[in-house]
Design a protein around this motif. Structure first.
Motif, PDB file in Angstrom:
ATOM      1  N   SER A 105      -1.544  11.007   8.057  1.00  0.00           N
ATOM      2  CA  SER A 105      -1.778  11.831   6.819  1.00  0.00           C
ATOM      3  C   SER A 105      -1.604  13.332   6.770  1.00  0.00           C
ATOM      4  O   SER A 105      -0.922  14.200   6.159  1.00  0.00           O
ATOM      5  N   GLY A 111       0.858  -1.013  -0.063  1.00  0.00           N
ATOM      6  CA  GLY A 111       0.039   0.110   0.061  1.00  0.00           C
ATOM      7  C   GLY A 111       0.912   1.300  -0.150  1.00  0.00           C
ATOM      8  O   GLY A 111       2.063   1.007  -0.177  1.00  0.00           O
ATOM      9  N   THR A 112       0.229   2.289   0.263  1.00  0.00           N
ATOM     10  CA  THR A 112       0.966   3.440   0.384  1.00  0.00           C
ATOM     11  C   THR A 112       1.712   3.724   1.521  1.00  0.00           C
ATOM     12  O   THR A 112       1.623   2.998   2.544  1.00  0.00           O
ATOM     13  N   ALA A 113       2.892   4.481   1.466  1.00  0.00           N
ATOM     14  CA  ALA A 113       3.919   4.836   2.758  1.00  0.00           C
ATOM     15  C   ALA A 113       2.891   4.961   4.107  1.00  0.00           C
ATOM     16  O   ALA A 113       3.208   4.358   4.977  1.00  0.00           O
ATOM     17  N   ARG A 169       1.713  10.438   1.174  1.00  0.00           N
ATOM     18  CA  ARG A 169       0.288   9.877   1.042  1.00  0.00           C
ATOM     19  C   ARG A 169       0.109   9.268  -0.061  1.00  0.00           C
ATOM     20  O   ARG A 169      -0.862   8.138  -0.229  1.00  0.00           O
ATOM     21  N   ASN A 170       1.029   9.227  -1.022  1.00  0.00           N
ATOM     22  CA  ASN A 170       0.625   8.520  -2.470  1.00  0.00           C
ATOM     23  C   ASN A 170       1.430   7.658  -3.081  1.00  0.00           C
ATOM     24  O   ASN A 170       1.376   6.724  -3.754  1.00  0.00           O
ATOM     25  N   ILE A 171       2.974   7.760  -2.190  1.00  0.00           N
ATOM     26  CA  ILE A 171       4.109   6.804  -2.786  1.00  0.00           C
ATOM     27  C   ILE A 171       3.908   5.556  -2.143  1.00  0.00           C
ATOM     28  O   ILE A 171       3.410   5.192  -1.109  1.00  0.00           O
ATOM     29  N   GLU A 172       4.102   4.689  -2.790  1.00  0.00           N
ATOM     30  CA  GLU A 172       4.138   3.109  -2.447  1.00  0.00           C
ATOM     31  C   GLU A 172       5.241   2.821  -1.602  1.00  0.00           C
ATOM     32  O   GLU A 172       6.347   3.498  -1.532  1.00  0.00           O
ATOM     33  N   GLY A 173       4.692   2.150  -0.434  1.00  0.00           N
ATOM     34  CA  GLY A 173       5.633   1.753   0.698  1.00  0.00           C
ATOM     35  C   GLY A 173       6.729   0.580   0.527  1.00  0.00           C
ATOM     36  O   GLY A 173       6.375   0.307  -0.805  1.00  0.00           O
ATOM     37  N   ASP A 204      -0.368   4.413   4.605  1.00  0.00           N
ATOM     38  CA  ASP A 204      -1.091   3.192   4.954  1.00  0.00           C
ATOM     39  C   ASP A 204      -0.386   2.309   5.699  1.00  0.00           C
ATOM     40  O   ASP A 204      -0.899   1.833   6.711  1.00  0.00           O
ATOM     41  N   GLU A 243       3.725  14.293  -0.523  1.00  0.00           N
ATOM     42  CA  GLU A 243       3.741  12.891  -1.586  1.00  0.00           C
ATOM     43  C   GLU A 243       3.519  11.695  -0.777  1.00  0.00           C
ATOM     44  O   GLU A 243       3.321  10.543  -1.480  1.00  0.00           O
TER      45      GLU A 243
END
Length: 282
Positions: free
Chosen positions: A252, A124-126, A264-268, A128, A262
């Motif tokens: 968030s 998921g996102t970083a 919030r959208n970057i993949e973790g 998340d 960013e």
């Protein structure tokens, strides 16, 4: 006047609500460090308060953890050791600021941490993933205090593993209290933790005339605002999910305030990559 019941005993917060009943004779305290209080709201009832089992300061803790750490996988052990380092730093900072030893009310339970880490979905996102990590560490409550601060710091380490140089905005005031916007999240987190463990007792209290359960530090839980008609397993799942959502919302807002929206959208990254980052950061 608000009809309230204390969750932590007002004369000694080491004692917390353990059992509620209208039958005084149903309460047994053999072998327990306990206090019984009578309440008379719409109906008369009794609350058993028990001591959670530890007292003293952090210096009194048994710090021999080798056997527990040896039973963990290498990845879990690395994260657990870093968590202990964060905890030690927070305790030192707190005691220096307050010029007093930090009081404890439970033992360190390191064996809870691997189970917490297994509950994280490392996809998921970083934000998340960091939200899950923060939430599950708080929910497992492995430390005697500073669980929120330690878990937030671990979330920061995770976000920094993705965005070099990342750091949160200041969360504390000059008086070392949570800032107002942070305190809203922390307070609700403590409410969710308390409701999650006590839906059966709280539903009975509401039936007997209680409107508010009051924790220590003035935190009030308005019973009408929470769904109490849940079994223990349902409550753990439902309020566990609510807590993860709350932690994710907190992170968030935190990354946005820090100027790293960013994240919030970057993949973790996965657990193995995170552990590699922690190893390299030693």
């Amino acid at each position: 006047m608000t009809a309230q019941v204390y969750y932590h005993h007002p004369r000694d917060s080491h004692y917390s609500l353990a059992y509620v009943t209208q039958d005084r004779d149903a309460i047994t305290t053999s072998g327990q460090d306990a206090v019984i209080e009578k309440y008379d709201l719409d109906e008369e009832f009794f609350v058993l308060y028990t001591n959670r089992g530890a007292s003293g300061t952090v210096e009194d803790l048994d710090v021999e953890f080798e056997d527990v750490l040896d039973e963990m996988s290498p990845q879990n052990r690395t994260i657990t050791v870093r968590l202990l380092q964060i905890f030690e730093e927070i305790i030192e900072e707190t005691e220096l600021a307050e010029d007093a030893k930090l009081e404890i009310y439970k033992r360190i339970e390191l064996a809870r941490i691997p189970d917490a880490l297994e509950r994280v979905d490392w996809t998921g996102t970083a934000v998340d993933i960091a939200g899950q990590l923060m939430s599950t560490l708080i929910l497992k409550h492995a430390l005697p205090n500073a669980n929120h601060r330690t878990s937030i710091s671990m979330a920061q380490w995770y976000l920094e593993s993705i965005q070099t140089g990342f750091s949160f905005p200041s969360f504390a005031t000059e008086e070392y209290d949570w800032k107002a916007w942070v305190n809203e999240y922390i307070t609700e987190s403590k409410r969710l933790l308390t409701v999650r463990r006590n839906t059966t007792a709280f539903s009975l209290l509401a039936e007997w005339g209680c409107d508010v359960v009051k924790r220590k530090n003035g935190i009030e839980i308005v019973l009408a605002e929470y769904d109490l008609d849940l079994t223990r397993s349902e409550a753990y799942a439902y309020y566990g999910d609510a807590h993860t959502e709350l932690c994710t919302d907190f992170l968030s807002e935190s990354v946005t305030r820090a100027g790293y929206d960013e994240l919030r959208n970057i993949e973790g990254i996965g657990q193995a990559e995170f552990v590699s980052f922690l190893d390299e950061a030693k």
